[in-house]
Design a protein around this motif. Sequence first.
Motif, PDB file in Angstrom:
ATOM      1  N   PRO A  52      54.298  82.413  46.250  1.00  0.00           N
ATOM      2  CA  PRO A  52      55.654  82.244  45.726  1.00  0.00           C
ATOM      3  C   PRO A  52      56.704  82.285  46.835  1.00  0.00           C
ATOM      4  N   GLY A  53      57.823  81.649  46.573  1.00  0.00           N
ATOM      5  CA  GLY A  53      58.895  81.563  47.562  1.00  0.00           C
ATOM      6  C   GLY A  53      60.209  82.114  47.037  1.00  0.00           C
ATOM      7  N   PRO A  54      61.316  81.721  47.656  1.00  0.00           N
ATOM      8  CA  PRO A  54      62.628  82.262  47.317  1.00  0.00           C
ATOM      9  C   PRO A  54      63.085  81.936  45.891  1.00  0.00           C
ATOM     10  N   LEU A  55      62.607  80.841  45.312  1.00  0.00           N
ATOM     11  CA  LEU A  55      63.016  80.475  43.952  1.00  0.00           C
ATOM     12  C   LEU A  55      62.659  81.574  42.950  1.00  0.00           C
ATOM     13  N   THR A  56      61.506  82.211  43.124  1.00  0.00           N
ATOM     14  CA  THR A  56      61.084  83.287  42.221  1.00  0.00           C
ATOM     15  C   THR A  56      61.274  84.663  42.848  1.00  0.00           C
ATOM     16  N   ASN A  57      62.016  84.695  43.964  1.00  0.00           N
ATOM     17  CA  ASN A  57      62.232  85.949  44.691  1.00  0.00           C
ATOM     18  C   ASN A  57      60.892  86.543  45.146  1.00  0.00           C
ATOM     19  N   TYR A  58      59.978  85.648  45.512  1.00  0.00           N
ATOM     20  CA  TYR A  58      58.652  86.017  46.037  1.00  0.00           C
ATOM     21  C   TYR A  58      57.804  86.800  45.035  1.00  0.00           C
ATOM     22  N   ARG A  59      57.987  86.504  43.751  1.00  0.00           N
ATOM     23  CA  ARG A  59      57.202  87.148  42.689  1.00  0.00           C
ATOM     24  C   ARG A  59      56.135  86.186  42.183  1.00  0.00           C
ATOM     25  N   TRP A  60      54.980  86.727  41.860  1.00  0.00           N
ATOM     26  CA  TRP A  60      53.863  85.955  41.314  1.00  0.00           C
ATOM     27  C   TRP A  60      54.032  85.803  39.806  1.00  0.00           C
ATOM     28  N   THR A  61      53.639  84.642  39.277  1.00  0.00           N
ATOM     29  CA  THR A  61      53.669  84.401  37.832  1.00  0.00           C
ATOM     30  C   THR A  61      52.311  84.784  37.258  1.00  0.00           C
ATOM     31  N   VAL A  62      52.328  85.670  36.262  1.00  0.00           N
ATOM     32  CA  VAL A  62      51.093  86.128  35.613  1.00  0.00           C
ATOM     33  C   VAL A  62      51.187  85.786  34.128  1.00  0.00           C
ATOM     34  N   HIS A  63      50.135  85.182  33.582  1.00  0.00           N
ATOM     35  CA  HIS A  63      50.129  84.854  32.148  1.00  0.00           C
ATOM     36  C   HIS A  63      48.833  85.309  31.497  1.00  0.00           C
ATOM     37  N   LYS A  64      48.697  85.011  30.213  1.00  0.00           N
ATOM     38  CA  LYS A  64      47.557  85.449  29.392  1.00  0.00           C
ATOM     39  C   LYS A  64      47.476  86.981  29.364  1.00  0.00           C
ATOM     40  N   ILE A  65      48.634  87.603  29.204  1.00  0.00           N
ATOM     41  CA  ILE A  65      48.724  89.062  29.196  1.00  0.00           C
ATOM     42  C   ILE A  65      48.478  89.616  27.801  1.00  0.00           C
ATOM     43  N   GLY A  66      49.022  88.958  26.820  1.00  0.00           N
ATOM     44  CA  GLY A  66      48.872  89.403  25.447  1.00  0.00           C
ATOM     45  C   GLY A  66      49.555  88.433  24.499  1.00  0.00           C
ATOM     46  N   ILE A  67      49.311  88.604  23.235  1.00  0.00           N
ATOM     47  CA  ILE A  67      49.870  87.705  22.220  1.00  0.00           C
ATOM     48  C   ILE A  67      51.396  87.750  22.205  1.00  0.00           C
ATOM     49  N   LEU A  68      51.966  88.931  22.322  1.00  0.00           N
ATOM     50  CA  LEU A  68      53.418  89.079  22.207  1.00  0.00           C
ATOM     51  C   LEU A  68      54.149  89.108  23.545  1.00  0.00           C
ATOM     52  N   ILE A  69      53.424  88.950  24.643  1.00  0.00           N
ATOM     53  CA  ILE A  69      54.051  88.963  25.968  1.00  0.00           C
ATOM     54  C   ILE A  69      53.808  87.620  26.628  1.00  0.00           C
ATOM     55  N   GLY A  70      54.889  86.939  26.997  1.00  0.00           N
ATOM     56  CA  GLY A  70      54.755  85.660  27.691  1.00  0.00           C
ATOM     57  C   GLY A  70      54.430  85.889  29.156  1.00  0.00           C
ATOM     58  N   SER A  71      54.584  84.856  29.936  1.00  0.00           N
ATOM     59  CA  SER A  71      54.367  84.979  31.377  1.00  0.00           C
ATOM     60  C   SER A  71      55.407  85.913  31.991  1.00  0.00           C
ATOM     61  N   VAL A  72      55.005  86.661  33.000  1.00  0.00           N
ATOM     62  CA  VAL A  72      55.917  87.583  33.680  1.00  0.00           C
ATOM     63  C   VAL A  72      55.872  87.316  35.182  1.00  0.00           C
ATOM     64  N   LEU A  73      56.923  87.717  35.868  1.00  0.00           N
ATOM     65  CA  LEU A  73      57.005  87.608  37.316  1.00  0.00           C
ATOM     66  C   LEU A  73      56.870  89.005  37.911  1.00  0.00           C
ATOM     67  N   CYS A  74      55.916  89.180  38.823  1.00  0.00           N
ATOM     68  CA  CYS A  74      55.664  90.487  39.431  1.00  0.00           C
ATOM     69  C   CYS A  74      55.551  90.346  40.941  1.00  0.00           C
ATOM     70  N   GLN A  75      55.997  91.361  41.641  1.00  0.00           N
ATOM     71  CA  GLN A  75      55.829  91.424  43.097  1.00  0.00           C
ATOM     72  C   GLN A  75      54.342  91.636  43.399  1.00  0.00           C
ATOM     73  N   GLY A  76      53.905  91.206  44.554  1.00  0.00           N
ATOM     74  CA  GLY A  76      52.501  91.344  44.939  1.00  0.00           C
ATOM     75  C   GLY A  76      52.011  92.782  44.940  1.00  0.00           C
TER      76      GLY A  76
END
Length: 64
Positions: free
Chosen positions: A32-56
């Motif tokens: 990831p780069g500056p557009l996401t503030n260097y956060r990784w996109t994580v998905h398939k977390i749960g039915i009620l939780i969409g994709s999230v952005l997390c630091q490494g």
Amino acid sequence: MFKAGEAVLIVSCADAPCAAGRKGKIVDEVAPGPLTNYRWTVHKIGILIGSVLCQGHELRKTGN
């Protein structure tokens, strides 16, 4: 460094605290780069939780 499709454990997530303790999969094909503030996109977390952005440092590889 993570790879697309890799399973991770979300240890903590400043953007989505409800995702902490859950497993998901990395979406990003490149580091990831500056557009996401260097956060990784994580998905398939749960039915009620969409994709999230997390630091490494908030993620751990699960090896699954």
